[in-house]
Design an enzyme around this catalytic site. Structure first.
Site, PDB file in Angstrom:
ATOM      1  N   ASP A  57       0.587  -1.091  -0.041  1.00 29.70           N
ATOM      2  CA  ASP A  57       0.247   0.197  -0.068  1.00 29.70           C
ATOM      3  C   ASP A  57       1.060   1.167   0.142  1.00 29.70           C
ATOM      4  OD1 ASP A  57      -2.149   1.553   0.231  1.00 29.70           O
ATOM      5  OD2 ASP A  57      -2.462   1.684   2.497  1.00 29.70           O
TER       6      ASP A  57
ATOM      7  N   ASP B 266      -4.212  -2.059   5.034  1.00 28.54           N
ATOM      8  CA  ASP B 266      -4.209  -2.223   7.003  1.00 28.54           C
ATOM      9  C   ASP B 266      -5.974  -2.043   6.854  1.00 28.54           C
ATOM     10  OD1 ASP B 266      -5.004  -0.285   4.587  1.00 28.54           O
ATOM     11  OD2 ASP B 266      -3.953   1.396   5.388  1.00 28.54           O
TER      12      ASP B 266
ATOM     13  N   ASP C 109      -8.380  -4.592   1.770  1.00 31.54           N
ATOM     14  CA  ASP C 109      -6.516  -5.230   1.786  1.00 31.54           C
ATOM     15  C   ASP C 109      -7.219  -6.723   1.963  1.00 31.54           C
ATOM     16  OD1 ASP C 109      -5.930  -2.966   0.841  1.00 31.54           O
ATOM     17  OD2 ASP C 109      -5.498  -2.322   2.760  1.00 31.54           O
TER      18      ASP C 109
END
Length: 896
Positions: free
Chosen positions: A328, A637, A641
């Protein structure tokens, strides 16, 4: 067919037989509950703890050990049998604890849904359990509320915004609207007229029409994805499985050979059977599963110090094999702290140093530090950014943090770098009123009074705000704005935006002090403005990540950015970090949807950035990389995801910003949300895999020596040189401590300059197998030499000779443990004391060996005899031979 966000809200209400004023009737609610079911996430039937426990025994090498324990019991070697069973049960308990925790992931998902909801039914606002919501219900949400179901907005206050980071990855609150969106294919993050289950209202108030509940919501779809993902075995588990089969084949061959030779020499069938089976049991490295588990556990403790918390032990080794890291952007590669990097005013572009919310930095012009007093236009621009601001910059111990909007926080930090503080300015400019930001106006205004004057401080989108600016401040003078000024400002705005910066325009206006604040008229206030400047900001890359990226490149690891942010922003960050090359590609989720599986597979190696992607996109990216044979680590997070994190070979959750869902499905949690910590964990994983190979090499070469001692003595017709209890002692004590110490051998400083291990590479290669065999032969020769010399030359008794063989077998393995630290580099070049734990393990094992020989009770149990000075000299010289032989081998065959 039009999507829900394309349709007018009144048409949606009509299609659902609902009412945007009175909501549903109670009778209609009951009918819809029957049709759609409760508004909750369904879980798979939980696997019973008993089943999870017994599944730990469904492993080939565990079957081997259980078989070895049964055979040991049959031979009445009860100590051996009980020790093996104890190790098997210990491993089962450890595996059970890990898997039982993993089963809680969907329970964490359920906690994201709101327990109660405000809903309008039959014209009455009531509070009900969120599970009772149905499509067509009219809900009311305000700041702090969890959104209970996927809904289309029907009414909002001007400042209504929702924090959707857990679902979309968007780090800042999303301003919402009631208007239809024309495009049919709009990413989740851009559906501004929708609110989704699992997100949180950050400001304002709204009413919305429920369109999907339960498993039909976006959160429900993610729950379904998690349920359908089955975790495969790690590379280490697969390799140990193959290794276990190899051990079994070897044992069968050994049993057959010894049994056949014994019969040919005229031995009794029962005696030959018992002897050959005893050797087979000795061939199995009983301590291997325990040593692997302990080595992984000790590696976990080291990783904690480097901000990596491992949840599943086998994942430690898998990290060492990682070839692709999908990361990310926000908070992992970047600081997740918006930072002003440039200010344009008075035809001058100032750069601002420092990153994050800490007010440490300087203002520079042409790369030279400036004094703010010499640039009044810059000072006025910064002051206006502070006064048109609803956030706070606060200090906590040695750190700074923002309460409020990150963009406004960046303005406060930039001003603080010039020693302009909000608390000081607010004492001069007293707050009067605020006109909140509106996604349609794209402007925010704050009215303040000073010395009997009323001022409007305004900020907003440059292209919109500039249209309302009729004046400009230059050289501390206010003059009418010219078309040339317009062109210059818009050009600078474009240049800064092309660098992936978020740009705000700042303006001011002096108002009539008699202006009524009871009913603010936006059109009369946000016009005839004085343009002050542009402020450009970005969420900057972490400094330590740049170094980590170089490590990844040198280590043969590919880095991929997957983000909910915009494509140009993500690409700019990737370029700055150095992993977006000239031939690299960037794809949005919308572009990815247009690619067939074949087309995507062909170009995936060139794609370095994915932007505006959904959970399904992330899952597809991970699956495609895995299909190409890569070992994939995936960071995340948010709830969005979780499916990809679970699908990846190594799922990595963020410890600070990560949701419970993502943490529960992950293999590893990064406690500081830093990409550099992931790279550090990869380094540790490689070191642990190296060490696992070292102690497997040590155990097998030592076991080979034990077997060959017995096998050769049997072939040559010698008396039995070792008793079963001697072999058991060596397997569990003499081998065990050095093996554990090899498991914590220091990491090779050049380990991140090597490519990742291939998942197809066996734990023991053919070359290593031959080397282990030669080392085993040499250890066996040393032990038999001592036995033969004392028995045949010195004419000492059998117990005396066995004691010498027992000590040489044990001590030669202790010397051999030094060989196993490196197969190519001399132990004296590495440093004899660079692994002090191994030295202590060798000394402890030697002391235990001395105890077995000299303590009267142990002499009785182990049938040993004290040795004289000459015998000890002989024993130690012979025992050290494996070390010197290997040093000569390294000198001749290896470049070191």
């Amino acid at each position: 067919m039009n999507k829900i966000w394309q349709i007018n809200i009144y048409d949606i209400a009509k299609n659902q037989n609902s009412d945007l004023v009175n909501g549903l009737s109670l009778s209609e609610v009951q009918s819809r509950l029957q049709k759609f079911g409760l508004n909750k996430l369904l879980e798979k039937k939980a696997i019973s703890p008993i089943k999870i426990f017994f599944e730990q025994f469904n492993n080939f090498i565990i079957w081997i050990l259980i078989g070895a324990a049964l055979v040991s019991g049959f031979l009445k070697e009860w100590v051996d049998a009980l020790a093996i069973i104890a190790l098997v049960i210990l491993n089962a308990i450890l595996g059970f604890i890990q898997e039982y925790r993993a089963e809680k992931s969907l329970a964490a998902l359920k906690n994201l849904s709101s327990p109660n909801s405000k809903v309008i039914r039959s014209g009455q606002l009531i509070l009900i359990p969120s599970t009772q919501l149905v499509p067509g219900d009219l809900i009311e949400i305000e700041a702090g509320d969890h959104v209970p179901a996927d809904s289309r907005i029907s009414y909002i206050t001007p400042n209504f915004a929702v924090l959707e980071s857990s679902l979309t990855g968007e780090s800042t609150p999303v301003e919402k609207t009631i208007h239809p969106i024309e495009k049919p294919d709009v990413p989740l993050a851009d559906r501004a007229n929708m609110v989704y289950m699992g997100t949180t209202t950050s400001s304002g108030k709204a009413r919305a029409l429920v369109v999907n509940t339960g498993m039909s919501t976006e959160l429900g779809k993610i729950a379904g994805l998690i349920q359908n993902i089955e975790r495969s075995s790690t590379p280490l588990q697969k390799k140990l499985e193959a290794f276990g089969k190899w051990i079994v084949y070897l044992c069968f061959a050994l049993v057959g050979l010894v049994f056949l030779m014994g019969l040919l020499r005229g031995g009794k069938i029962l005696d030959m059977f018992l002897t050959s089976v005893s050797l087979a049991v000795a061939a199995i490295p009983e301590g291997l599963p325990a040593v692997v588990t302990v080595a992984l556990a000790l590696g976990v403790q080291r990783m904690v110090k480097r901000h990596a918390l491992i949840r599943k032990l086998p994942s430690v080794e898998t990290l060492g094999c990682a070839t692709v890291i999908c990361s990310d952007k926000t908070g992992t590669l970047t600081k997740n702290e918006m930072t002003v990097q440039a200010v344009y005013t008075n035809n001058q572009l100032f750069s601002v140093s420092g990153i994050g919310y800490a007010p440490d930095g300087k203002f520079l012009l042409d790369e030279k530090t400036i004094s703010l007093e010499d640039f009044p236009d810059l000072k006025k621009t910064l002051e206006a950014g502070v006064l048109c601001n609803a956030s706070q910059l606060i200090s906590e111990d040695t750190t700074y943090k923002i309460i409020g909007d990150p963009t406004e926080g960046a303005l406060l930090t930039a001003a603080a770098k010039a020693n302009i503080w909000k608390n000081d300015l607010e004492k001069q400019y007293i707050f009067s009123a605020e006109i909140p930001f509106d996604p349609n106006r794209k402007i925010m205004s704050v009215l303040r009074k000073k010395n009997g004057e009323l001022w409007a401080f305004v900020k907003g989108a440059p292209d919109v705000l500039l249209k309302e600016c009729h004046f400009i401040q230059q050289n501390n003078q206010i003059t009418p704005i010219q078309s040339a000024d317009h062109q210059n400002i818009l050009k600078v705005n474009t240049d800064l935006a092309n660098q992936a910066m978020r740009v705000l325009a700042v303006a001011v206006r002096k108002l009539d002090i008699n202006q009524s604040l009871d009913k603010l008229e936006v059109t009369k206030i946000e016009t005839n403005l004085v343009f002050l400047g542009l402020v450009a900001m970005i969420d900057p890359p972490r400094e330590e990540v740049k170094k980590a990226m170089k490590y990844c490149h040198n280590a043969g690891i590919r880095t991929i950015m997957i983000t909910g942010d915009h494509k140009n922003t993500a690409t700019a960050i990737a370029r700055e970090l150095g992993f977006f090359a000239q031939n690299s590609l960037a794809l949005t989720g919308e572009e990815l949807d247009k690619l067939s599986e074949k087309e995507f597979t062909e170009i995936i190696s060139n794609v370095s950035v994915y932007a505006r992607v959904s959970p399904e996109h992330k899952l597809r990216i991970v699956k495609t990389w895995k299909a190409k044979g890569e070992i994939v680590a995936m960071t995340g997070d948010g709830v969005n995801d979780a499916p990809a994190v679970k699908e990846a070979d190594i799922g990595v959750a963020m410890g600070i910003t990560g949701t419970d869902v993502t943490k529960e499905v992950s293999d590893m949690i990064v406690t500081d949300d830093n990409f550099a910590s992931i790279v550090a964990a990869v380094e540790e994983g490689r070191g642990i895999y190296d060490n696992i190979k070292k102690f497997i090499h040590y155990l097998l070469s030592c076991n080979a020596g034990e077997i060959l001692v017995m096998f050769t003595a049997s072939v040559l017709g010698l008396p039995v040189p070792l008793l079963p209890i001697h072999i058991l002692w060596v397997n569990f004590v003499t081998d065990g401590l050095p093996a554990l110490a090899l498991g914590v051998d220091p990491v090779d400083p050049n380990i991140m300059k090597r490519p990742p291990y291939s998942i197809n590479e066996a734990v023991i290669t053919k070359k290593q197998a031959w080397l282990m065999l030669m080392q085993g032969i040499f250890i066996a020769m040393c032990s038999l030499s001592a036995f033969s010399y004392i028995y045949f030359v010195e004419k000492e008794g059998l117990i005396h000779a066995r004691t010498a063989a027992f000590i040489v077998l044990s001590c030669s393995q202790l010397f051999h443990s030094l060989n196993c630290r490196n197969q190519t580099v001399s132990i004296f070049k590495i440093g004899l004391f660079t692994n002090i734990k191994l030295i202590w393990a060798i000394l402890a094992s030697f002391i235990l060996q001395m105890a077995v020989v000299y303590i009267p009770f142990c002499q009785t149990v182990f049938k040993t005899h004290s040795l004289g000075l000459f015998d000890w000299t002989l024993v130690l010289i012979i025992s050290s031979m494996p070390l010197w032989a290997m040093e000569i081998y390294k000198k001749i065959h290896c470049k070191s």
